[in-house]
Write a protein that holds these residues in place. Structure first.
Motif, PDB file in Angstrom:
ATOM      1  N   LYS A  57       1.766   1.992  -2.384  1.00 55.18           N
ATOM      2  CA  LYS A  57       2.912   1.985  -1.474  1.00 55.18           C
ATOM      3  C   LYS A  57       2.500   2.084  -0.003  1.00 55.18           C
ATOM      4  O   LYS A  57       3.348   2.112   0.887  1.00 55.18           O
ATOM      5  CB  LYS A  57       3.873   3.130  -1.818  1.00 55.18           C
ATOM      6  N   GLY A  58       1.206   2.141   0.234  1.00 47.11           N
ATOM      7  CA  GLY A  58       0.706   2.109   1.610  1.00 47.11           C
ATOM      8  C   GLY A  58       0.770   3.429   2.357  1.00 47.11           C
ATOM      9  O   GLY A  58       0.656   3.458   3.583  1.00 47.11           O
ATOM     10  N   TYR A  59       0.921   4.535   1.619  1.00 43.05           N
ATOM     11  CA  TYR A  59       1.028   5.826   2.306  1.00 43.05           C
ATOM     12  C   TYR A  59      -0.297   6.257   2.933  1.00 43.05           C
ATOM     13  O   TYR A  59      -0.306   6.891   3.994  1.00 43.05           O
ATOM     14  CB  TYR A  59       1.529   6.906   1.345  1.00 43.05           C
ATOM     15  N   LYS A  61      -2.488   4.186   4.139  1.00 46.19           N
ATOM     16  CA  LYS A  61      -2.609   3.314   5.311  1.00 46.19           C
ATOM     17  C   LYS A  61      -1.730   3.819   6.452  1.00 46.19           C
ATOM     18  O   LYS A  61      -2.119   3.763   7.627  1.00 46.19           O
ATOM     19  CB  LYS A  61      -2.218   1.883   4.938  1.00 46.19           C
ATOM     20  N   GLU A  62      -0.535   4.316   6.117  1.00 47.51           N
ATOM     21  CA  GLU A  62       0.351   4.866   7.154  1.00 47.51           C
ATOM     22  C   GLU A  62      -0.304   6.025   7.891  1.00 47.51           C
ATOM     23  O   GLU A  62      -0.003   6.272   9.065  1.00 47.51           O
ATOM     24  CB  GLU A  62       1.658   5.362   6.512  1.00 47.51           C
ATOM     25  N   GLU A  63      -1.180   6.724   7.208  1.00 45.34           N
ATOM     26  CA  GLU A  63      -1.884   7.854   7.817  1.00 45.34           C
ATOM     27  C   GLU A  63      -3.186   7.426   8.498  1.00 45.34           C
ATOM     28  O   GLU A  63      -3.955   8.270   8.959  1.00 45.34           O
ATOM     29  CB  GLU A  63      -2.187   8.917   6.752  1.00 45.34           C
ATOM     30  N   GLY A  64      -3.419   6.106   8.548  1.00 45.49           N
ATOM     31  CA  GLY A  64      -4.641   5.597   9.178  1.00 45.49           C
ATOM     32  C   GLY A  64      -5.883   5.815   8.348  1.00 45.49           C
ATOM     33  O   GLY A  64      -6.994   5.860   8.878  1.00 45.49           O
ATOM     34  N   THR A  66      -8.330   5.021   4.838  1.00 46.83           N
ATOM     35  CA  THR A  66      -8.723   4.153   3.735  1.00 46.83           C
ATOM     36  C   THR A  66      -9.279   5.021   2.611  1.00 46.83           C
ATOM     37  O   THR A  66     -10.228   5.776   2.814  1.00 46.83           O
ATOM     38  CB  THR A  66      -9.802   3.141   4.168  1.00 46.83           C
ATOM     39  N   ARG A 237      -1.205  14.443   3.226  1.00 48.95           N
ATOM     40  CA  ARG A 237       0.091  14.007   3.768  1.00 48.95           C
ATOM     41  C   ARG A 237       0.598  12.792   2.986  1.00 48.95           C
ATOM     42  O   ARG A 237       1.782  12.706   2.635  1.00 48.95           O
ATOM     43  CB  ARG A 237      -0.024  13.670   5.252  1.00 48.95           C
ATOM     44  N   ALA A 238      -0.312  11.869   2.699  1.00 50.45           N
ATOM     45  CA  ALA A 238       0.060  10.694   1.907  1.00 50.45           C
ATOM     46  C   ALA A 238       0.427  11.096   0.481  1.00 50.45           C
ATOM     47  O   ALA A 238       1.367  10.545  -0.113  1.00 50.45           O
ATOM     48  CB  ALA A 238      -1.094   9.691   1.894  1.00 50.45           C
ATOM     49  N   LYS A 241       3.938  12.284   0.374  1.00 49.16           N
ATOM     50  CA  LYS A 241       4.878  11.160   0.413  1.00 49.16           C
ATOM     51  C   LYS A 241       5.037  10.546  -0.981  1.00 49.16           C
ATOM     52  O   LYS A 241       6.138  10.152  -1.378  1.00 49.16           O
ATOM     53  CB  LYS A 241       4.391  10.094   1.397  1.00 49.16           C
ATOM     54  N   TYR A 245       8.383  10.174  -3.252  1.00 52.62           N
ATOM     55  CA  TYR A 245       8.765   8.879  -3.832  1.00 52.62           C
ATOM     56  C   TYR A 245       9.059   9.022  -5.322  1.00 52.62           C
ATOM     57  O   TYR A 245      10.093   8.542  -5.814  1.00 52.62           O
ATOM     58  CB  TYR A 245       7.636   7.870  -3.602  1.00 52.62           C
TER      59      TYR A 245
END
Length: 317
Positions: A57-59, A61-64, A66, A237-238, A241, A245
């Motif tokens: 879900k890209g969480y 990536k949202e936190e910068g 990998t 943090r991810a 999230k 979800y």
């Protein structure tokens, strides 16, 4: 007249300097320090699902960040990868952390994970309690969370640890296959593979949920928590999230994704009931003490480790 000329010159100079300032390139905003990559080992169990969701879900990536997720089929393979430096962290258990410390490998527990471990009897077995498995073959992985839960189940049911015949099958999928083919009487399995067994006719004997124990944890190397503190904070943090979800999203919107990316058998799709995931928290002292007591009793470790030696709760405070 002179006064008018002075005013005009002042106006022209003002316009010139203003134009120069307007053409001047602004200094770029200072870049945030780039986060390092982290690598996390997963097992074929429900503990891993929030990581799969955070990735897909890209969480992360949202936190910068990998994050590389690596799948393992046995605790031994996972622990070897962690100890050889190929992983920063892994879905693991309190026993693995104690073994790592005893072996001189510098790792720490950073939080609990949300797992479930079940002893299930084969479909051809007549079993209503653990007593019905006395002297029979029960598949486990040795000196792991699986054996710990198995011993807690036998003790709770009034059997000694040697009251069953433990058959060591390290790889979880192979353990499930042996059970379903009638080669063993019972097996202790993590979810969702326990669900697969029950769906195919196996019977639930007892579980970590019913015992009220939760020895599953997330472990990181001390090197990682020292050198990649910001990265692990971002990971959590991810992770949070992903938990949010899973709490609000309809099951049909993600079940195919986790079956595919988690490497779970397809027949788990309709039967799998996920646990109620909670945000990352530190393990309770009693659970850590219970595991250490079990290891000491069996002489699997020689030292009484304190909670603070095994747990670094900085990421979940």
């Amino acid at each position: 007249m002179k006064k008018l000329v002075v005013i005009m010159l002042a106006t022209i100079l003002t316009l010139v300097f203003t134009g120069c300032a307007g053409n001047k390139k602004e200094d770029p905003a200072p870049k945030q320090s780039q986060l390092q990559n982290i690598t996390v080992g997963l097992m074929p169990d429900v503990d891993s699902i929030p990581f799969i969701i955070a990735q897909e879900k890209g969480y992360f990536k949202e936190e910068g960040l990998t994050v590389t997720l690596k799948q393992f089929k046995s605790a031994m393979e996972r622990d070897s990868a962690l100890q050889s430096g190929n992983l920063d962290g892994a879905i693991s258990d309190m026993l693995a952390e104690a073994f790592a410390k005893a072996g001189g490998f510098d790792t720490v527990i950073t939080s609990l994970s949300t797992g479930s471990y079940k002893m299930v009897a084969g479909k051809n077995e007549t079993v209503t309690s653990i007593q019905d498995l006395k002297g029979k073959d029960v598949a486990i992985s040795k000196n792991t969370i699986i054996e710990y839960v198995t011993d807690r189940i036998t003790a709770q049911g009034g059997l000694p640890a040697n009251g069953i015949n433990k058959v060591v099958i390290p790889q979880i999928p192979a353990r499930l296959e042996m059970l379903q083919n009638g080669k063993i009487a019972a097996a202790t399995l993590p979810e969702p593979l326990a669900t697969v067994a029950i769906k195919n006719g196996a019977k639930l004997v007892n579980s970590s949920d019913q015992l009220g124990i939760n020895p599953g944890v997330l472990i990181f190397t001390t090197k990682a928590v020292t050198e990649k503190e910001k990265e692990i904070q971002a990971m959590y943090r991810a992770y949070s999230k992903a938990i949010e979800y899973l709490a609000k999203e309809p099951r049909e919107n993600y079940i195919d994704l986790i079956v595919e990316k988690g490497g779970f058998p397809k027949d788990v799709r309709d039967a799998l009931v996920l646990p109620k995931y909670t945000k990352a928290a530190a393990p309770e002292q009693k659970d850590v003490d219970g595991v250490i007591a079990w290891l000491l009793e069996r002489k699997l470790i020689q030292k009484q480790y304190n909670y603070s030696e095994l747990v670094d709760a900085r990421f979940v405070r």
